[in-house]
Design an enzyme around this catalytic site. Structure first.
Site, PDB file in Angstrom:
ATOM      1  N   HIS A 151      40.090  57.729 104.202  1.00 28.68           N
ATOM      2  CA  HIS A 151      40.178  57.227 102.835  1.00 28.68           C
ATOM      3  C   HIS A 151      40.170  58.408 101.881  1.00 28.68           C
ATOM      4  O   HIS A 151      39.369  59.325 102.017  1.00 28.68           O
ATOM      5  CB  HIS A 151      38.983  56.316 102.521  1.00 28.68           C
ATOM      6  CG  HIS A 151      39.013  55.810 101.108  1.00 28.68           C
ATOM      7  ND1 HIS A 151      39.762  54.718 100.729  1.00 28.68           N
ATOM      8  CD2 HIS A 151      38.423  56.277  99.986  1.00 28.68           C
ATOM      9  CE1 HIS A 151      39.611  54.530  99.426  1.00 28.68           C
ATOM     10  NE2 HIS A 151      38.814  55.457  98.952  1.00 28.68           N
ATOM     11  N   ASP A 179      33.928  43.114  96.101  1.00 36.48           N
ATOM     12  CA  ASP A 179      34.389  44.373  95.506  1.00 36.48           C
ATOM     13  C   ASP A 179      35.538  44.124  94.537  1.00 36.48           C
ATOM     14  O   ASP A 179      35.601  44.731  93.467  1.00 36.48           O
ATOM     15  CB  ASP A 179      34.832  45.374  96.580  1.00 36.48           C
ATOM     16  CG  ASP A 179      35.349  46.646  95.924  1.00 36.48           C
ATOM     17  OD1 ASP A 179      34.537  47.312  95.247  1.00 36.48           O
ATOM     18  OD2 ASP A 179      36.548  46.949  96.021  1.00 36.48           O
ATOM     19  N   ARG A 204      33.928  46.584  86.521  1.00 38.88           N
ATOM     20  CA  ARG A 204      33.575  47.983  86.250  1.00 38.88           C
ATOM     21  C   ARG A 204      34.686  48.686  85.482  1.00 38.88           C
ATOM     22  O   ARG A 204      34.425  49.507  84.602  1.00 38.88           O
ATOM     23  CB  ARG A 204      33.317  48.723  87.578  1.00 38.88           C
ATOM     24  CG  ARG A 204      32.001  48.303  88.234  1.00 38.88           C
ATOM     25  CD  ARG A 204      31.949  48.798  89.665  1.00 38.88           C
ATOM     26  NE  ARG A 204      32.105  50.229  89.770  1.00 38.88           N
ATOM     27  CZ  ARG A 204      32.672  50.854  90.803  1.00 38.88           C
ATOM     28  NH1 ARG A 204      33.135  50.174  91.837  1.00 38.88           N
ATOM     29  NH2 ARG A 204      32.779  52.157  90.824  1.00 38.88           N
ATOM     30  N   SER A 242      31.635  50.413  96.984  1.00 38.36           N
ATOM     31  CA  SER A 242      32.990  49.858  96.852  1.00 38.36           C
ATOM     32  C   SER A 242      33.897  50.378  97.983  1.00 38.36           C
ATOM     33  O   SER A 242      34.553  49.622  98.691  1.00 38.36           O
ATOM     34  CB  SER A 242      33.543  50.252  95.476  1.00 38.36           C
ATOM     35  OG  SER A 242      34.911  50.032  95.407  1.00 38.36           O
ATOM     36  N   LYS A 292      34.814  48.305 101.934  1.00 43.16           N
ATOM     37  CA  LYS A 292      36.199  48.008 102.339  1.00 43.16           C
ATOM     38  C   LYS A 292      36.542  48.685 103.671  1.00 43.16           C
ATOM     39  O   LYS A 292      37.208  48.109 104.523  1.00 43.16           O
ATOM     40  CB  LYS A 292      37.168  48.458 101.236  1.00 43.16           C
ATOM     41  CG  LYS A 292      37.145  47.521 100.038  1.00 43.16           C
ATOM     42  CD  LYS A 292      38.054  47.976  98.926  1.00 43.16           C
ATOM     43  CE  LYS A 292      37.511  49.183  98.222  1.00 43.16           C
ATOM     44  NZ  LYS A 292      38.026  49.503  96.934  1.00 43.16           N
TER      45      LYS A 292
END
Ligand code: URA
Length: 425
Positions: A81, A160, A167, A182, A186
């Site tokens: 990620h 999320d 947010r 967050s 995921k």
């Protein structure tokens, strides 16, 4: 317990228990806790932070709000990620590269919002390419091809999706515990054996300073390890775009070059380093050097490119149909010297203004536009030489001058930036 009591406790700097966090996340997801109370709590977390146990509980509760992918027995399941950067096309190379080394890679990616591009937008430059796969289609392609790159489905971490939307409009995105929960919820929903995080740092990244980026990397790694996933992170430089191309079709072209064993050095270097982290974490290789040598072989032999082509076909894309790139206009150096600095975020915003990215979710994207950075930090340039090429089918003088202003030329060469700023394990 009432939401107002919990907001007050966090506002006053106290920790919340696992049960209290579960109460808030479940209530927010099912609608019994309204957005105004969740916004107030997010702001209290923004100012007061969270202990590691609280961040882990938040991650776990967000994960429990949706489904988790299931996998049959087989090779390790891994993913990477990135926190997002300009010209960051690493995922497009890395997913098929790792699959060509025998790992399974279910990569759930996002769209571009703001100056950093999105992996899904780049892939959608390929005619027919689908990024809206169902969970069973995703699982089937991973088992057949070894990797998939697609968007999140509605039932993956719904807490999320709802919280991130809130947010975004309440100025509470840049909070390390909230970002950690967050991202990690995921990724953990993919049921991974190993994860590597690419935390970008610099003028084109969410985290502008090395200290902020290292703090986020540590928080992400601690959360992953607490949840039983072998997690490591690299903090990588984003003081200039990664590679040369910024945009969608043009980044795809650069990806194909990299998959052919060519392409820019920084892209190849960062991709190999991230891939090596995963091969070692997944116990496919004993050390970084052996892992990099396996990855280099798979890249240069064309094995990774073959997997990429299979993935494109499996996801409905037609590479032969070609990705349309708009006509080019050249930005030249106004003086001689050395490229000293770049305002990378301004370059990312220039791609958005060309139509190649989004200001708001739901904006449409023109895949054909983009920018090719011809001179990178430390390169010598002479007045009148090309600094960048802008791809657009209309005259864009304001954007040309913004690109020119974003690439600062100085008198001395300065230092070449390091591609990898820090390793966190
Ligand atoms: N990316 C995410 O997925 N979540 C955040 O909170 C920030 C960046």
């Amino acid at each position: 317990m009432t939401p107002a009591e919990l907001i007050a406790r966090k506002r006053d700097g106290h920790s919340l228990s696992r049960d209290e966090i579960a109460f808030v996340i479940r209530g927010f997801t099912d609608g019994s806790i309204p957005e105004y109370q969740m916004s107030a709590l997010a702001m209290a977390i923004f100012f007061q932070g969270m202990e590691d146990e609280e961040t882990a509980a938040l991650t776990q509760e967000m994960l429990l709000s949706g489904v988790r992918l299931e996998w049959p027995a087989g090779p390790p399941i891994v993913d990477k990620h990135s926190t997002g950067g300009v010209g960051d096309k690493v995922s497009l190379v890395l997913a098929p590269l790792l699959a060509s080394c025998g790992l399974r890679v279910p990569m759930i990616s996002g769209r571009g919002l703001g100056p950093t591009g999105g992996t899904l937008d780049k892939l959608e430059a390929i005619p027919g390419f689908r990024t809206d796969l169902s969970i069973s289609e995703m699982q089937d392609i991973v088992e057949r091809v070894g990797c998939v790159i697609t968007g999140a489905t509605e039932n993956l971490v719904p807490a999320d999706r709802k919280l991130y939307g809130l947010r975004d409009v309440t100025a509470t995105v840049p909070s390390i515990p909230l970002i950690t929960a967050s991202i990690m919820s995921k990724k953990l929903a993919e049921s991974l054996n190993a994860l590597v995080l690419d935390v970008k740092c610099g003028s084109g990244a969410f985290m502008k300073t090395r200290d902020q980026a290292v703090e986020l990397a540590n928080s992400l790694v601690r959360a992953g390890q607490r949840m039983g996933v072998r997690t490591t992170a690299l903090v990588t430089d984003m003081n200039q775009p990664l590679g040369r191309m910024c945009g969608n079709a043009v980044e795809l072209d650069e990806t194909l070059d990299c998959l052919a064993g060519e392409g820019p050095d920084d892209l190849r270097y960062v991709t190999l380093a991230l891939g090596a982290e995963l091969l070692v974490s997944a116990e496919r290789c004993t050390d970084q050097a052996a892992a990099e040598s396996l990855l280099t072989d798979r890249l240069d032999s064309g094995a990774a490119r073959e997997v990429f082509e299979q993935m494109v076909v499996a996801q409905g894309g037609d590479l032969k149909a070609g990705c349309q790139v708009a006509g080019e206009q050249v930005v030249v150096a106004e003086r001689s010297g050395f490229v000293a600095k770049m305002d990378t975020e301004a370059l990312g915003m220039a791609v958005i203004d060309l139509g190649g990215g989004r200001r708001r979710m739901g904006d449409s994207v023109d895949h054909s536009v983009g920018i090719d950075i011809r001179a990178k930090i430390g390169d010598e340039v002479s007045a009148g030489e090309p600094l960048a090429r802008v791809f657009a089918d209309r005259k864009v003088p304001a954007i040309m001058s913004r690109v020119s202003g974003a690439i600062r030329i100085g008198d001395s060469q300065g230092e070449w930036p390091e591609f990898i700023v820090e390793r966190v394990r």
